[in-house]
Design a protein around this motif. Sequence first.
Motif, PDB file in Angstrom:
ATOM      1  N   UNK A  27     -24.982  64.180 -73.414  1.00 60.41           N
ATOM      2  CA  UNK A  27     -24.803  65.616 -73.177  1.00 60.41           C
ATOM      3  C   UNK A  27     -24.801  65.842 -71.674  1.00 60.41           C
ATOM      4  N   UNK A  28     -23.634  66.218 -71.173  1.00 58.47           N
ATOM      5  CA  UNK A  28     -23.440  66.302 -69.725  1.00 58.47           C
ATOM      6  C   UNK A  28     -22.424  67.395 -69.415  1.00 58.47           C
ATOM      7  N   UNK A  29     -22.630  68.037 -68.242  1.00 53.80           N
ATOM      8  CA  UNK A  29     -21.809  69.195 -67.876  1.00 53.80           C
ATOM      9  C   UNK A  29     -21.384  69.102 -66.417  1.00 53.80           C
ATOM     10  N   UNK A  30     -20.303  69.812 -66.107  1.00 55.55           N
ATOM     11  CA  UNK A  30     -19.913  69.926 -64.706  1.00 55.55           C
ATOM     12  C   UNK A  30     -20.994  70.663 -63.925  1.00 55.55           C
ATOM     13  N   UNK A  31     -21.599  71.685 -64.566  1.00 53.19           N
ATOM     14  CA  UNK A  31     -22.740  72.411 -64.010  1.00 53.19           C
ATOM     15  C   UNK A  31     -23.776  72.575 -65.117  1.00 53.19           C
ATOM     16  N   UNK A  32     -25.000  72.140 -64.851  1.00 55.96           N
ATOM     17  CA  UNK A  32     -26.065  72.296 -65.845  1.00 55.96           C
ATOM     18  C   UNK A  32     -26.761  73.635 -65.643  1.00 55.96           C
ATOM     19  N   UNK A  33     -27.616  73.996 -66.585  1.00 55.02           N
ATOM     20  CA  UNK A  33     -28.213  75.330 -66.540  1.00 55.02           C
ATOM     21  C   UNK A  33     -29.674  75.342 -66.124  1.00 55.02           C
ATOM     22  N   UNK A  34     -30.409  74.276 -66.384  1.00 57.09           N
ATOM     23  CA  UNK A  34     -31.842  74.271 -66.102  1.00 57.09           C
ATOM     24  C   UNK A  34     -32.160  73.167 -65.099  1.00 57.09           C
ATOM     25  N   UNK A  35     -32.755  73.505 -63.966  1.00 56.60           N
ATOM     26  CA  UNK A  35     -33.098  72.479 -62.976  1.00 56.60           C
ATOM     27  C   UNK A  35     -34.222  71.575 -63.463  1.00 56.60           C
ATOM     28  N   UNK A  36     -34.208  70.327 -63.025  1.00 59.32           N
ATOM     29  CA  UNK A  36     -35.193  69.336 -63.473  1.00 59.32           C
ATOM     30  C   UNK A  36     -36.377  69.328 -62.511  1.00 59.32           C
ATOM     31  N   UNK A  37     -37.467  69.981 -62.893  1.00 62.43           N
ATOM     32  CA  UNK A  37     -38.609  70.069 -61.993  1.00 62.43           C
ATOM     33  C   UNK A  37     -39.302  68.722 -61.804  1.00 62.43           C
ATOM     34  N   UNK A  38     -39.367  67.918 -62.854  1.00 61.31           N
ATOM     35  CA  UNK A  38     -40.002  66.599 -62.704  1.00 61.31           C
ATOM     36  C   UNK A  38     -39.266  65.760 -61.671  1.00 61.31           C
ATOM     37  N   UNK A  39     -37.939  65.869 -61.641  1.00 62.16           N
ATOM     38  CA  UNK A  39     -37.155  65.138 -60.653  1.00 62.16           C
ATOM     39  C   UNK A  39     -37.468  65.652 -59.253  1.00 62.16           C
ATOM     40  N   UNK A 246     -34.050  78.186 -46.351  1.00 64.90           N
ATOM     41  CA  UNK A 246     -33.367  77.615 -45.184  1.00 64.90           C
ATOM     42  C   UNK A 246     -32.156  76.781 -45.594  1.00 64.90           C
ATOM     43  N   UNK A 247     -32.135  76.315 -46.847  1.00 68.26           N
ATOM     44  CA  UNK A 247     -31.002  75.548 -47.369  1.00 68.26           C
ATOM     45  C   UNK A 247     -30.094  76.417 -48.238  1.00 68.26           C
ATOM     46  N   UNK A 248     -30.296  77.726 -48.182  1.00 69.96           N
ATOM     47  CA  UNK A 248     -29.431  78.639 -48.925  1.00 69.96           C
ATOM     48  C   UNK A 248     -29.775  78.795 -50.385  1.00 69.96           C
ATOM     49  N   UNK A 249     -30.988  78.416 -50.784  1.00 72.78           N
ATOM     50  CA  UNK A 249     -31.401  78.484 -52.192  1.00 72.78           C
ATOM     51  C   UNK A 249     -32.418  79.611 -52.350  1.00 72.78           C
ATOM     52  N   UNK A 250     -32.141  80.552 -53.237  1.00 78.06           N
ATOM     53  CA  UNK A 250     -32.998  81.728 -53.379  1.00 78.06           C
ATOM     54  C   UNK A 250     -33.353  82.058 -54.825  1.00 78.06           C
ATOM     55  N   UNK A 251     -32.915  81.215 -55.753  1.00 75.41           N
ATOM     56  CA  UNK A 251     -33.242  81.450 -57.161  1.00 75.41           C
ATOM     57  C   UNK A 251     -34.113  80.305 -57.664  1.00 75.41           C
ATOM     58  N   UNK A 252     -35.182  80.668 -58.365  1.00 76.87           N
ATOM     59  CA  UNK A 252     -36.167  79.675 -58.769  1.00 76.87           C
ATOM     60  C   UNK A 252     -36.591  79.875 -60.219  1.00 76.87           C
ATOM     61  N   UNK A 253     -36.792  78.760 -60.876  1.00 78.62           N
ATOM     62  CA  UNK A 253     -37.424  78.750 -62.196  1.00 78.62           C
ATOM     63  C   UNK A 253     -38.833  78.204 -61.996  1.00 78.62           C
ATOM     64  N   UNK A 254     -39.843  79.052 -62.195  1.00 74.98           N
ATOM     65  CA  UNK A 254     -41.231  78.590 -62.106  1.00 74.98           C
ATOM     66  C   UNK A 254     -41.583  77.978 -63.450  1.00 74.98           C
ATOM     67  N   UNK A 255     -41.823  76.682 -63.466  1.00 77.71           N
ATOM     68  CA  UNK A 255     -41.906  75.951 -64.730  1.00 77.71           C
ATOM     69  C   UNK A 255     -43.289  75.958 -65.367  1.00 77.71           C
TER      70      UNK A 255
END
Length: 599
Positions: A27-39, A246-255
């Motif tokens: 199961x793989x996508x060009x864009x995934x929906x949930x970031x991998x916090x463990x990674x 600072x890297x242009x990232x402003x959306x976060x999923x608090x896991x």
Amino acid sequence: MAASVATRRFQLVLIKPSHYDDDGYVIQWLRSSIPANSLACVHALAADAADRQVLGPDVAFDITAIDETNSRIKVDAIVARMGRHGGFGLVGLVGVQSNQFPRAMDIARPLRAAGVNVMIGGFHVSGQIAMLPERPPDLQEALDLGISLFAGEAEGRMDRVLADAAADRLEPIYDYMHDLPGLENAPVPFLPRETVGRVFDHHASFDAGRGCPFQCSFCTIINVQGRKSRRRTPDDVEALIRRHWAHGIKRFFITDDNFARNKDWEAIFDRIIKIREEERIDIRLIIQVDTLCHRIPSFVEKARRAGVTRVFIGLENINPANLMAANKRQNKITEYRTMLLAWKTAGVLTYAGYILGFPGDTPESIRADIEIIKRELPLDILEFFFLTPLPGSEDHRALWLKGVAMDPDMNKYDLEHAVTAHPRMSKAEWEAIYREAWETYYTPAHALTIFRRAAATGMGLSRLLAVMFVFSAALRIEKVHPLQVGGFRLKHRRDRRPGLPIEPVWSFWPKYLFEIVAKHVLMAKHWITLDLLRRKARREQARHPYTDLALTPVTDEETETLDMFTHSEDARRSVAHVRKVDALTHPTAQPQQHIVAAE
């Protein structure tokens, strides 16, 4: 003194594996929906170790982080890379859940055959080592192949693992389950921009804390991360957010499994509120909470100000008997409407998880419960799961000890397959009502109702449209749960589960291309249907403000009239218990004659 020059380069490849669909493709996508916090956590720990030169001043690190849900794993390329450096490195399969363990093993086998150091960690390994009295066959197979297993959390342990891998003397098992680390001042989760860029909206993730105080029997969190709250400091969370910004990232999923029970929730929210309101940095958050979070003074209001736009709620069920059977005592059905209306008033989109397959469930009771939810709860998104005995949970341990049959294929332990028997439904009935539940909740009529409620409370309908599209279409069109879905499904002909045939080129590509076209036609039709409903709700709201039963303010009398409180004896008993507790804890003066009569 002259700076040291690295003469060796340690190759560290960190992989968060995906798992297989029912046809055996990753199961793989060009864009995934949930970031991998463990990674993100392990990558940050490894980068910190590299900065501190834990392998000596003459050793540099080449660290690669791969989330297989959006990036293909090329095992041959990893083997060649390790070979160029004389095997000086480690492949870590991180955050491996039970449904991902078979895929992790399939990645690890050829690596081990080539002599590459491999380690597997995550909930599957940690949960089984924590809960089972003997080693299960799948973990033993890994050990027999020379794969090292890591149980527990890596904070404070990364140096030892890296040193052992560099010296080619990895231990079979690193067991830290009885020594959970503190998180204060630990390196905070972080992934390179190019990795985060493969996630929708460039969402990053972080855990502000770990552990959960509750005792749900189907949950693995309490047995892997413990029931005691361990937290990152507000300073660390603020630094993490600023670094990402600072890297242009402003959306976060608090896991955090339950951010409302993080003892520093208010201090963290206050820091983010200051960033948003004084510095005008538009932070957006997704959080997970319990059904009693609205009782915490200022929690919902500060969540809104801190940029919370979506909230996941463990509703699980509306039948009190089912909740009690799962030790979900903290869920009170009498609080559901109050809680959801609080979030609705704040303009926050609500998701609720709902479990199908508790012992008392039948197809008829599930259908009835869904209709009650649609009618009486102001909920936006409802997502369904099978009651699954996940390894690491008390449910799994109990069935294991009793010798109850469970499906041996861990790939199916994804909460969307039936993996054990149900006392009142056959496997076919259980699976059929699971599929039917999605269709029952996301009818066009109820989708219009959800849009109308959103318009009536001032919620952004475009944002709701995008989310509803995913949750109402994923299972029907992509055949996977919405939490596993992404943008544009990728399939690689040779990336198929071992034991299944590799399809010939002349068969695979025409079928894959037909799937792409057919799916996107269905998606376009579904999007248009939902968008027309959204527009209708907006037009109607401009002419006649909408309200319905679910949006009406909560009253004491509704426990006598709403179906949620009266549809079963268990529901009525639960309401009576709540009233009794309330009377004992908030006594009121009674007329003397009533007291005498009672005596």
